[in-house]
Design a protein around this motif. Sequence first.
Motif, PDB file in Angstrom:
ATOM      1  N   LEU A  65     -40.215 -30.114  11.367  1.00  0.00           N
ATOM      2  CA  LEU A  65     -41.026 -30.166  10.148  1.00  0.00           C
ATOM      3  C   LEU A  65     -40.411 -31.111   9.113  1.00  0.00           C
ATOM      4  CD1 LEU A  65     -42.080 -26.439   9.784  1.00  0.00           C
ATOM      5  CD2 LEU A  65     -43.525 -28.381  10.432  1.00  0.00           C
ATOM      6  N   PHE A  66     -39.093 -31.082   8.993  1.00  0.00           N
ATOM      7  CA  PHE A  66     -38.413 -31.991   8.069  1.00  0.00           C
ATOM      8  C   PHE A  66     -38.640 -33.447   8.477  1.00  0.00           C
ATOM      9  CE2 PHE A  66     -34.581 -34.493   7.169  1.00  0.00           C
ATOM     10  CZ  PHE A  66     -34.614 -34.476   5.780  1.00  0.00           C
ATOM     11  N   LEU A  67     -38.423 -33.752   9.765  1.00  0.00           N
ATOM     12  CA  LEU A  67     -38.607 -35.126  10.235  1.00  0.00           C
ATOM     13  C   LEU A  67     -40.065 -35.570  10.130  1.00  0.00           C
ATOM     14  CD1 LEU A  67     -36.310 -35.215  13.382  1.00  0.00           C
ATOM     15  CD2 LEU A  67     -35.933 -36.344  11.186  1.00  0.00           C
ATOM     16  N   ARG A  68     -40.985 -34.675  10.449  1.00  0.00           N
ATOM     17  CA  ARG A  68     -42.404 -35.010  10.373  1.00  0.00           C
ATOM     18  C   ARG A  68     -42.834 -35.305   8.934  1.00  0.00           C
ATOM     19  NH1 ARG A  68     -47.296 -31.022  10.527  1.00  0.00           N
ATOM     20  NH2 ARG A  68     -46.149 -30.569   8.663  1.00  0.00           N
ATOM     21  N   ASN A  69     -42.378 -34.489   8.002  1.00  0.00           N
ATOM     22  CA  ASN A  69     -42.737 -34.719   6.599  1.00  0.00           C
ATOM     23  C   ASN A  69     -42.169 -36.035   6.083  1.00  0.00           C
ATOM     24  OD1 ASN A  69     -44.225 -32.385   6.442  1.00  0.00           O
ATOM     25  ND2 ASN A  69     -42.521 -31.157   5.698  1.00  0.00           N
ATOM     26  N   ARG A  70     -40.955 -36.369   6.489  1.00  0.00           N
ATOM     27  CA  ARG A  70     -40.373 -37.661   6.096  1.00  0.00           C
ATOM     28  C   ARG A  70     -41.127 -38.816   6.747  1.00  0.00           C
ATOM     29  NH1 ARG A  70     -34.995 -38.551   4.068  1.00  0.00           N
ATOM     30  NH2 ARG A  70     -35.149 -40.407   5.358  1.00  0.00           N
ATOM     31  N   ALA A  71     -41.515 -38.632   8.010  1.00  0.00           N
ATOM     32  CA  ALA A  71     -42.222 -39.696   8.730  1.00  0.00           C
ATOM     33  C   ALA A  71     -43.615 -39.915   8.150  1.00  0.00           C
ATOM     34  CB  ALA A  71     -42.318 -39.353  10.212  1.00  0.00           C
ATOM     35  N   LEU A  72     -44.279 -38.866   7.747  1.00  0.00           N
ATOM     36  CA  LEU A  72     -45.622 -39.006   7.183  1.00  0.00           C
ATOM     37  C   LEU A  72     -45.628 -39.805   5.883  1.00  0.00           C
ATOM     38  CD1 LEU A  72     -47.238 -35.528   7.869  1.00  0.00           C
ATOM     39  CD2 LEU A  72     -47.764 -37.719   8.961  1.00  0.00           C
ATOM     40  N   ARG A  73     -44.524 -39.777   5.170  1.00  0.00           N
ATOM     41  CA  ARG A  73     -44.409 -40.593   3.953  1.00  0.00           C
ATOM     42  C   ARG A  73     -44.310 -42.080   4.283  1.00  0.00           C
ATOM     43  NH1 ARG A  73     -39.668 -37.328   1.676  1.00  0.00           N
ATOM     44  NH2 ARG A  73     -40.603 -35.275   1.770  1.00  0.00           N
ATOM     45  N   LYS A  74     -43.825 -42.404   5.486  1.00  0.00           N
ATOM     46  CA  LYS A  74     -43.636 -43.794   5.909  1.00  0.00           C
ATOM     47  C   LYS A  74     -44.886 -44.403   6.547  1.00  0.00           C
ATOM     48  CE  LYS A  74     -39.853 -45.792   7.678  1.00  0.00           C
ATOM     49  NZ  LYS A  74     -38.749 -46.033   8.556  1.00  0.00           N
ATOM     50  N   VAL A  75     -45.756 -43.575   7.085  1.00  0.00           N
ATOM     51  CA  VAL A  75     -46.886 -44.060   7.865  1.00  0.00           C
ATOM     52  C   VAL A  75     -47.929 -44.706   6.969  1.00  0.00           C
ATOM     53  CG1 VAL A  75     -48.800 -43.337   9.343  1.00  0.00           C
ATOM     54  CG2 VAL A  75     -46.552 -42.365   9.670  1.00  0.00           C
ATOM     55  N   THR A  76     -48.375 -45.874   7.417  1.00  0.00           N
ATOM     56  CA  THR A  76     -49.477 -46.554   6.751  1.00  0.00           C
ATOM     57  C   THR A  76     -50.565 -46.786   7.796  1.00  0.00           C
ATOM     58  OG1 THR A  76     -47.929 -47.691   5.305  1.00  0.00           O
ATOM     59  CG2 THR A  76     -50.156 -48.600   5.467  1.00  0.00           C
ATOM     60  N   VAL A  77     -51.750 -46.297   7.525  1.00  0.00           N
ATOM     61  CA  VAL A  77     -52.855 -46.424   8.474  1.00  0.00           C
ATOM     62  C   VAL A  77     -53.835 -47.446   7.898  1.00  0.00           C
ATOM     63  CG1 VAL A  77     -54.735 -45.230   9.627  1.00  0.00           C
ATOM     64  CG2 VAL A  77     -52.573 -44.057   9.225  1.00  0.00           C
ATOM     65  N   SER A  78     -54.177 -48.430   8.722  1.00  0.00           N
ATOM     66  CA  SER A  78     -55.129 -49.447   8.307  1.00  0.00           C
ATOM     67  C   SER A  78     -56.417 -49.266   9.088  1.00  0.00           C
ATOM     68  CB  SER A  78     -54.580 -50.850   8.577  1.00  0.00           C
ATOM     69  OG  SER A  78     -53.389 -51.028   7.852  1.00  0.00           O
ATOM     70  N   GLY A  79     -57.518 -49.506   8.452  1.00  0.00           N
ATOM     71  CA  GLY A  79     -58.799 -49.422   9.157  1.00  0.00           C
ATOM     72  C   GLY A  79     -59.537 -48.144   8.822  1.00  0.00           C
TER      73      GLY A  79
END
Length: 102
Positions: free
Chosen positions: A87-101
């Motif tokens: 959960l910690f890693l997922r929450n940090r990763a979701l802050r990094k994700v950029t979705v285009s389209g």
Amino acid sequence: MTKGSTIFYTSSIWGISKLKIALVSLLSGRAIPLSFYPMTVLRVIRALPFEGLFYNPIQLMLGRHIDASREIIVLLLSNCITAMIYLFLRNRALRKVTVSGG
């Protein structure tokens, strides 16, 4: 779960997968039987859930006694800890994700 979350921080998960396989083989007794480890290392390994993957089933087949209640407690605790790390890693990763389209 946790291994897959690391792909957000690396360009290839190959090395992480190989490291995981090596560690699980060493800590589960698959590569080297756990009875060959020194007592100090064995105490650490016994606190981890890897013993139940390979070593304990072999011990049961050989007719040796395994403390099942201890194994269940170790597995439950390790599942809770792994879930918190995920959960910690997922929450940090979701802050990094950029979705285009769209």
